[in-house]
Scaffold this active site. Structure first.
Site, PDB file in Angstrom:
ATOM      1  N   HIS A   1      62.265  54.589   1.503  1.00 38.96           N
ATOM      2  CA  HIS A   1      63.239  54.628   0.722  1.00 38.96           C
ATOM      3  C   HIS A   1      63.407  54.570  -0.085  1.00 38.96           C
ATOM      4  O   HIS A   1      64.141  55.044  -1.163  1.00 38.96           O
ATOM      5  CB  HIS A   1      63.463  53.457   1.972  1.00 38.96           C
ATOM      6  CG  HIS A   1      64.544  52.730   1.018  1.00 38.96           C
ATOM      7  ND1 HIS A   1      65.168  51.212   1.936  1.00 38.96           N
ATOM      8  CD2 HIS A   1      64.772  52.361  -0.089  1.00 38.96           C
ATOM      9  CE1 HIS A   1      66.251  50.785   1.390  1.00 38.96           C
ATOM     10  NE2 HIS A   1      66.067  51.333  -0.113  1.00 38.96           N
TER      11      HIS A   1
ATOM     12  N   GLU B   1      48.159  59.086 -17.945  1.00 41.16           N
ATOM     13  CA  GLU B   1      48.819  57.755 -18.378  1.00 41.16           C
ATOM     14  C   GLU B   1      48.397  57.164 -17.331  1.00 41.16           C
ATOM     15  O   GLU B   1      48.814  55.771 -17.466  1.00 41.16           O
ATOM     16  CB  GLU B   1      49.952  58.105 -18.223  1.00 41.16           C
ATOM     17  CG  GLU B   1      49.625  59.169 -20.290  1.00 41.16           C
ATOM     18  CD  GLU B   1      49.652  58.069 -21.448  1.00 41.16           C
ATOM     19  OE1 GLU B   1      50.645  56.922 -21.711  1.00 41.16           O
ATOM     20  OE2 GLU B   1      48.942  58.279 -21.938  1.00 41.16           O
TER      21      GLU B   1
ATOM     22  N   GLU C   1      70.263  43.407  -1.259  1.00 42.24           N
ATOM     23  CA  GLU C   1      68.625  43.208  -1.458  1.00 42.24           C
ATOM     24  C   GLU C   1      69.004  42.323  -2.183  1.00 42.24           C
ATOM     25  O   GLU C   1      67.351  41.832  -2.603  1.00 42.24           O
ATOM     26  CB  GLU C   1      68.704  45.016  -2.228  1.00 42.24           C
ATOM     27  CG  GLU C   1      68.250  46.089  -1.463  1.00 42.24           C
ATOM     28  CD  GLU C   1      67.880  46.099  -0.175  1.00 42.24           C
ATOM     29  OE1 GLU C   1      66.860  44.979   0.376  1.00 42.24           O
ATOM     30  OE2 GLU C   1      67.510  47.059   0.295  1.00 42.24           O
TER      31      GLU C   1
ATOM     32  N   HIS D   1      65.425  48.312  -7.813  1.00 41.97           N
ATOM     33  CA  HIS D   1      64.994  49.536  -6.782  1.00 41.97           C
ATOM     34  C   HIS D   1      65.785  50.811  -7.498  1.00 41.97           C
ATOM     35  O   HIS D   1      66.838  50.837  -7.537  1.00 41.97           O
ATOM     36  CB  HIS D   1      65.460  48.597  -5.719  1.00 41.97           C
ATOM     37  CG  HIS D   1      65.716  48.680  -5.149  1.00 41.97           C
ATOM     38  ND1 HIS D   1      64.542  50.232  -4.231  1.00 41.97           N
ATOM     39  CD2 HIS D   1      67.138  49.702  -3.933  1.00 41.97           C
ATOM     40  CE1 HIS D   1      65.001  50.313  -2.931  1.00 41.97           C
ATOM     41  NE2 HIS D   1      66.510  50.018  -2.739  1.00 41.97           N
TER      42      HIS D   1
ATOM     43  N   HIS E   1      65.783  55.335  -5.612  1.00 43.97           N
ATOM     44  CA  HIS E   1      65.457  55.660  -4.537  1.00 43.97           C
ATOM     45  C   HIS E   1      64.985  57.268  -4.774  1.00 43.97           C
ATOM     46  O   HIS E   1      65.444  58.196  -5.062  1.00 43.97           O
ATOM     47  CB  HIS E   1      66.459  56.028  -3.777  1.00 43.97           C
ATOM     48  CG  HIS E   1      67.103  55.191  -3.535  1.00 43.97           C
ATOM     49  ND1 HIS E   1      68.405  55.552  -2.369  1.00 43.97           N
ATOM     50  CD2 HIS E   1      66.857  53.605  -2.875  1.00 43.97           C
ATOM     51  CE1 HIS E   1      68.514  53.924  -2.056  1.00 43.97           C
ATOM     52  NE2 HIS E   1      68.059  53.015  -2.527  1.00 43.97           N
TER      53      HIS E   1
HETATM   54  P1  13P Z   1      73.432  47.650  -2.450  1.00 47.05           P
HETATM   55  O1  13P Z   1      74.538  48.486  -2.245  1.00 47.05           O
HETATM   56  O2  13P Z   1      73.989  46.012  -1.533  1.00 47.05           O
HETATM   57  O3  13P Z   1      72.248  47.282  -3.618  1.00 47.05           O
HETATM   58  O4  13P Z   1      72.292  48.857  -1.851  1.00 47.05           O
HETATM   59  C1  13P Z   1      71.772  49.744  -1.734  1.00 47.05           C
HETATM   60  C2  13P Z   1      70.213  49.950  -1.895  1.00 47.05           C
HETATM   61  O5  13P Z   1      69.405  51.247  -2.117  1.00 47.05           O
HETATM   62  C3  13P Z   1      69.661  48.978  -0.313  1.00 47.05           C
HETATM   63  O6  13P Z   1      68.465  49.347  -0.075  1.00 47.05           O
HETATM   64 ZN    ZN Z   2      67.469  51.221  -1.300  1.00 50.38          ZN
END
Ligand code: 13P
Ligand code: ZN
Length: 271
Positions: A210, A169, A116, A139, A141
């Site tokens: 995602h 909050e 990413e 980033h 999940h």
């Molecule tokens: P990477 O292992 O390349 O960082 O990817 C993980 C991910 O969350 C892709 O969106």
């Molecule tokens: Zn991801």
């Protein structure tokens, strides 16, 4: 030269990745972090005149020319960063023409930066334009945020207002709201451009089915934003199938903003 494993930035990356793993936000290799470092800080631990490798960039990164970043590696597990920072993290410097980056430390054993990286760099460019003190893109999940993208309308205003109503909050932490992108293929320049377009206005951008991207001036701010969105999404997922007796009204949200001296996203509250 000082021991880079004891630098505040490597230690902080170890600490945050371990924490995010334990919170369940980063299963397997899920998630990635990039953090812009100051040159003086990096020079205390390595000699930038001795790059290990050069990697091409797939877009114009010239606005970040000369910037140093510590970045997580692709395919690497957050739960392993603390045990072996040198294999799981790397320090990059963007070339003067913005067409490549040099690996100055890390990614040992032939590792590479996160898939990413285009999204991270494009988001850094946009956030630095909005705020010169911006430094971190993160980033991950988180489960409830993802769950919410299956059952909630994917409209920036509607999504934001639901989150604001879930915890008092929220509007204080993200008065500008959040943005939501429809499902897209990850790891591409296209999702990078779409995210960067949204991150101009909101420091949090949710990718349907995602995860979430968040930006901040430091690790605490970016992570705090993610935690707050995720907590609100968790409450939404807990209560969405039961009748609501009350919620936080737009008037109350406006009162909060007034008390805390904040400006809510224009046009979002009906008061
Ligand atoms: P990477 O292992 O390349 O960082 O990817 C993980 C991910 O969350 C892709 O969106
Ligand atoms: Zn991801």
């Amino acid at each position: 030269m000082n021991n880079i494993l004891e630098s505040p930035f490597v230690r902080e990356m170890c600490h945050i990745t371990a924490n995010m793993y334990r919170m369940g936000f980063d299963e397997r290799n899920g998630g990635n972090i990039s953090w812009i470092l100051e040159e003086e800080a990096v020079r205390q631990y390595l000699d930038p005149a001795e790059p290990l490798r050069t990697l091409p960039l797939s877009f114009d990164g010239s606005e970040l020319a000369g910037r140093y970043l510590i970045v997580t590696g692709t395919g690497r597990y957050f739960r392993n960063v603390e045990r072996d920072p040198q294999a799981n993290l790397g320090i990059l410097r963007i070339s003067p023409d913005g067409a490549s980056c040099q690996v100055l430390w890390g990614f040992s054993g032939g590792g590479r930066p996160t898939s990413e990286l285009p999204t991270h760099l494009m988001n850094h460019i946009q956030r630095l334009r909005a705020d010169p003190l911006h430094r971190v893109v993160m980033h991950c999940h988180p489960a409830n945020t993802l769950a919410m993208t299956y059952v909630h309308q994917l409209d920036d205003r509607a999504f934001t207002k639901t989150l604001w109503q879930m915890c008092t909050e929220c509007i204080v932490v993200f008065p500008e709201g959040v943005s939501v992108l429809p499902w897209m293929v990850c790891g591409t320049n296209e999702i990078g451009r779409a995210t960067a377009e949204k991150i101009k206005e909101t420091r949090a951008v949710i990718w349907a089915a995602h995860g979430i991207f968040a930006a901040g001036r430091d690790i605490d701010e970016a992570f705090g934003l993610i935690e707050t969105v995720e907590k609100a999404a968790e409450i939404y997922i807990k209560i969405r199938n039961t009748p609501w007796m009350q919620t936080i009204t737009d008037r109350q949200l406006a009162d909060l903003c007034q008390t805390f001296g904040l400006t809510p996203r224009e046009g979002y509250l009906e008061v």
